[in-house]
Scaffold this active site. Structure first.
Site, mmCIF file in Angstrom:
data_model
loop_
_atom_site.group_PDB
_atom_site.id
_atom_site.type_symbol
_atom_site.label_atom_id
_atom_site.label_comp_id
_atom_site.label_asym_id
_atom_site.label_seq_id
_atom_site.Cartn_x
_atom_site.Cartn_y
_atom_site.Cartn_z
ATOM 1 N N CYS A 78 0.850 -1.186 0.000
ATOM 2 C CA CYS A 78 0.000 0.000 0.000
ATOM 3 C C CYS A 78 0.890 1.243 0.000
ATOM 4 C CB CYS A 78 -0.937 0.096 1.186
ATOM 5 S SG CYS A 78 -2.105 -1.244 1.279
ATOM 6 N N ARG B 128 4.084 -0.494 -4.637
ATOM 7 C CA ARG B 128 3.757 -0.948 -3.286
ATOM 8 C C ARG B 128 2.448 -1.718 -3.221
ATOM 9 N NH1 ARG B 128 6.775 1.695 0.467
ATOM 10 N NH2 ARG B 128 5.285 1.219 2.087
ATOM 11 N N TRP C 164 -2.585 -2.874 -1.619
ATOM 12 C CA TRP C 164 -2.226 -4.293 -1.687
ATOM 13 C C TRP C 164 -3.061 -4.928 -0.590
ATOM 14 C CZ3 TRP C 164 -0.206 -8.168 1.397
ATOM 15 C CH2 TRP C 164 0.322 -9.294 0.723
ATOM 16 N N ASN D 266 -1.787 2.695 5.488
ATOM 17 C CA ASN D 266 -0.889 1.610 5.098
ATOM 18 C C ASN D 266 -0.477 0.894 6.375
ATOM 19 O OD1 ASN D 266 2.633 1.613 4.259
ATOM 20 N ND2 ASN D 266 1.194 -0.044 4.079
ATOM 21 N N GLY D 267 -0.718 -0.410 6.421
ATOM 22 C CA GLY D 267 -0.360 -1.163 7.624
ATOM 23 C C GLY D 267 -1.474 -2.117 7.983
ATOM 24 N N GLU E 266 18.317 -17.047 -6.260
ATOM 25 C CA GLU E 266 17.881 -15.754 -6.780
ATOM 26 C C GLU E 266 17.330 -15.914 -8.208
ATOM 27 O OE1 GLU E 266 17.167 -13.145 -5.468
ATOM 28 O OE2 GLU E 266 17.210 -11.588 -6.992
ATOM 29 N N LYS F 17 13.518 -14.940 -9.267
ATOM 30 C CA LYS F 17 13.229 -13.976 -10.335
ATOM 31 C C LYS F 17 12.247 -14.599 -11.322
ATOM 32 C CE LYS F 17 14.231 -10.870 -9.162
ATOM 33 N NZ LYS F 17 14.737 -10.814 -7.855
ATOM 34 N N GLU G 5 8.680 -15.056 -9.777
ATOM 35 C CA GLU G 5 8.031 -13.775 -9.473
ATOM 36 C C GLU G 5 7.368 -13.152 -10.687
ATOM 37 O OE1 GLU G 5 10.252 -11.012 -6.205
ATOM 38 O OE2 GLU G 5 11.489 -11.576 -7.890
ATOM 39 N N HIS H 159 17.726 -36.462 -3.805
ATOM 40 C CA HIS H 159 17.079 -36.928 -2.578
ATOM 41 C C HIS H 159 15.582 -36.636 -2.560
ATOM 42 C CE1 HIS H 159 20.880 -38.141 -0.947
ATOM 43 N NE2 HIS H 159 21.381 -36.928 -1.154
ATOM 44 N N LYS I 266 6.446 -4.485 -3.618
ATOM 45 C CA LYS I 266 7.884 -4.340 -3.450
ATOM 46 C C LYS I 266 8.282 -4.218 -1.985
ATOM 47 C CE LYS I 266 11.926 -2.316 -5.342
ATOM 48 N NZ LYS I 266 12.383 -3.663 -5.708
HETATM 49 C C1 G6P Z 1 9.509 -8.234 -1.351
HETATM 50 C C2 G6P Z 1 10.080 -7.937 -2.724
HETATM 51 C C3 G6P Z 1 11.409 -8.659 -2.898
HETATM 52 C C4 G6P Z 1 12.365 -8.266 -1.785
HETATM 53 C C5 G6P Z 1 11.747 -8.536 -0.409
HETATM 54 C C6 G6P Z 1 12.579 -7.919 0.698
HETATM 55 O O1 G6P Z 1 9.111 -9.559 -1.265
HETATM 56 O O2 G6P Z 1 9.170 -8.336 -3.725
HETATM 57 O O3 G6P Z 1 11.979 -8.295 -4.139
HETATM 58 O O4 G6P Z 1 13.548 -8.988 -1.926
HETATM 59 O O5 G6P Z 1 10.448 -7.935 -0.329
HETATM 60 O O6 G6P Z 1 12.548 -6.517 0.563
HETATM 61 P P1 G6P Z 1 13.602 -5.559 1.201
HETATM 62 O O7 G6P Z 1 13.096 -4.180 0.879
HETATM 63 O O8 G6P Z 1 13.602 -5.831 2.671
HETATM 64 O O9 G6P Z 1 14.911 -5.853 0.577
#
Ligand code: G6P
Length: 610
Positions: A2, A27, A76, A102-103, A484, A488, A491, A507, A605
């Site tokens: 949000c 956000r 969100w 937001n929260g 990672e 990616k 996501e 395993h 994000k």
């Molecule tokens: C969300 C984002 C990720 C990020 C994670 C941690 O899940 O989509 O891309 O790695 O938060 O965010 P930060 O701001 O703590 O690195």
């Protein structure tokens, strides 16, 4: 999670609010809304389900709403499905008190029941409607916005960045925050409020970060701040060095592609800032050699990609500095009664500095009396403010939800920290130290050469459009990068993907390999490469389709359909290079599927809820 904005000044508020929300859409983007107040305190609200564009169209870019003061929100969903009723702003029955939030209000059910007993009705499923009506309740009781908001904050549990319009106070905004971010700015003529700096950069680079349970009052181009007792408080002004252009797409089709291409510069800037006269200079961090020597164990915590950086750092720090490292998911760390001798350093990694779980991990460490070092990108963020030491990465604003450049900057921070520990513990000769630093400084140019091979990656990605499953495998640091690469891909392409330590596949997960399953192997750790190749062959025997990212000159399985070679570097820094083809692969696959690359479904994000 949000985004909220606020504006009061001389211009029409709605277009400015929409513009601010555009910068915060990363956000959350399942619904949006704005409320605008005119000089007589008449407040009009507009909301729409779906992305911000739907709202923009509904109110003709803001032209249909009149008034020079307003608040806005991009959502969100937490409480209640994403629909127009649940969208913010929320209001009291006669729309004289209107709020965005937001929260999460954790005790909202109990508060709602109390308000219902006092005659309030509710129309949405949100905790924010409860928050708004609670402010209304206390406003009716005290007759003063400040007191109403202060009492609100005493009654609610949870997190909030709350901005409120009172029609009795036209062209003024009241705001409060607790554990959700909020930045405030005043230029003398106008006042702004937002969840994050990019929404304000066009207007000013001087901002105020209010602390938990401080109240801001925005009026006539000036801001005043109060504690919950109503006493005025002084808040220092913070100067932001990012420029507005850095938060634009710059001709790239997506922010993600732009940010992938910014990585050489980001790494150069981060290295350039912390390497002075051939030495790593941490004077800004106040990390003394004496303290570094006293650390006997390191705990790293983060979420998502930041956690993956932690996994990579674990290998690098243990290898270079010989200090035991434990990596924790921030969301788990706080609930584990870990055993401590009080000398551990806890490193919290977070791009935003606002991730709720990472903040909680930081506070848990501090409550145990441990020192904390934050690797953070956003200046003035909660984690940066609360940690004992702060390493600011120089990634600039990252807009795409899927992180790329912030991840790369965090990796470099990790290398520098590892080297600094190694230096403090006298583990490197001058020659080794110099060699490692010069190897680091070559990374930006090497990344550029990988980015130039973009077309081959793009072509392979287009061939993979119909894939349903993928595995990323590697050993050691290659496993950290696999995590990672896999994240990616899932996501932004929505293809199911898993990262596996290559030796672990047999395993269990190997039972999932079938005709055409994509298996991506990462081969940059020479002494482990042969073993990973064997693991790749095992999947090939079960008809997997193989692709590989490898250091130049590495023997790869003949049956690989696609090989992306990356230039060699010191094996400990390999993640910075091997991750690049994986980012590009995920990006192009997402593009080819027609997905919304920068705003993938269900994600946000900055995750400011637990
Ligand atoms: C969300 C984002 C990720 C990020 C994670 C941690 O899940 O989509 O891309 O790695 O938060 O965010 P930060 O701001 O703590 O690195």
């Amino acid at each position: 999670m949000c985004g909220i904005v606020g504006y009061t000044g001389k211009k029409q508020a709605a277009p400015i609010l929409l513009e601010g929300l555009t910068k915060l859409e990363y956000r959350g983007y399942d619904s949006a809304g704005v409320a605008v107040s005119d000089a007589y305190g008449r407040i009009e609200i507009a909301k729409a389900q779906g992305k911000l564009d739907v709202l923009k169209e509904k109110i003709d870019g803001g032209k249909t709403m009149h008034g020079a003061c307003g608040i806005g929100h991009t959502r969100w969903a937490t409480h209640g499905v994403p629909n127009e009723t649940n969208a913010h702003p929320h209001c009291n029955d006669d729309s004289t008190i209107v709020a965005v939030h937001n929260g999460i209000i954790e005790n909202y059910a109990e508060l709602k029941a109390k308000l219902i007993r006092r005659g309030y009705q509710f129309y949405s499923q949100t905790d924010t409607e409860v928050a708004t009506k609670l402010v209304d309740y206390y406003y009716k009781k005290h007759g003063e916005p400040l007191k109403a908001i202060a009492e609100f904050s005493l009654r609610v549990r949870g997190s909030y960045a709350l901005a409120v319009l009172f029609s009795d106070y036209p062209e003024e905004i009241y705001a409060i925050r607790k554990d959700s971010p909020m930045v405030i700015a005043a230029t003398g003529k106008e006042c702004f409020l937002a969840s994050d700096v990019p929404a304000l950069l066009k207007y000013t680079k001087n901002v105020y970060y209010i602390e938990n349970d401080q109240i801001a009052h925005l009026k006539n181009g000036q801001t005043s701040f109060y504690n919950i007792d109503g006493d005025p408080v002084e808040i220092p002004l913070t100067h932001i060095t990012w420029d507005a252009q850095a938060a634009e797409k710059d001709g790239y089709e997506h922010y993600m592609l732009k940010e992938i291409h910014e990585q050489p510069r980001v790494i150069k800037d981060t290295l350039g800032y912390f390497i002075q006269n051939g030495k790593i200079d941490f004077s800004e961090l106040n990390l003394t050699d004496a303290y570094l020597k006293s650390v006997n164990k390191i705990i790293i915590a983060g979420c998502g990609s930041a956690y993956h950086v932690g996994v990579a750092m674990q290998y690098v720090i243990e290898d270079l500095a010989r200090i035991p490292v434990r990596v924790e998911l921030a969301s788990e760390f706080r609930y584990r009664s870990f055993i401590s001798d009080g000398k551990e350093l806890v490193i919290i990694i977070s791009q935003s500095g606002e991730t709720a779980d990472s903040i909680a991990a930081l506070r848990e460490a501090k409550s145990r009396g441990l020192k904390t070092l934050a690797i953070v990108n956003v200046v003035g963020s909660t984690i940066a403010r609360e940690a004992d030491f702060v390493f600011y990465t120089k990634a600039g604003p990252e807009i795409s939800v899927a992180t790329t450049k912030a991840y790369s900057a965090q990796l470099v921070a990790g290398y520098l920290i590892a080297l600094k520990f190694a230096e403090a513990h006298s583990l490197l000769s001058d020659g080794q130290y110099r060699e490692l630093l010069s190897e680091l400084c070559l990374l930006p140019e090497k990344i550029k050469t990988i980015l130039e091979k973009d077309t081959a990656i793009q072509q392979f990605a287009f061939h993979c459009m119909d894939k349903k499953n993928a595995f990323f495998i590697g050993r050691g640091l290659d496993y950290a990068v696999s995590m990672e690469g896999s994240l990616k891909l899932k996501e932004i392409s929505y293809i199911h993907s898993e990262a596996y330590a290559a030796g672990e596949l047999k395993h269990g997960a190997i039972s999932l390999i079938e005709d055409g399953t994509l298996v991506f192997g990462i081969l940059t750790q020479d002494e482990l490469a042969e073993k990973t190749v064997s693991n790749l062959e095992e999947t090939k025997s079960r008809k997997a389709q193989l692709a590989v990212v490898a250091f130049e000159g590495t023997e790869v399985p003949k049956s690989c359909e696609c090989v992306f070679y990356v230039p060699r570097t010191d094996a400990r820094f390999a993640a910075s290079l091997s991750v690049i083809p994986l980012q590009l692969y995920a990006y192009y696959l997402s593009v080819s599927k027609g997905n919304n690359v920068d705003k993938p479904r269900n994600l946000a994000k900055s995750v400011t809820v637990e």
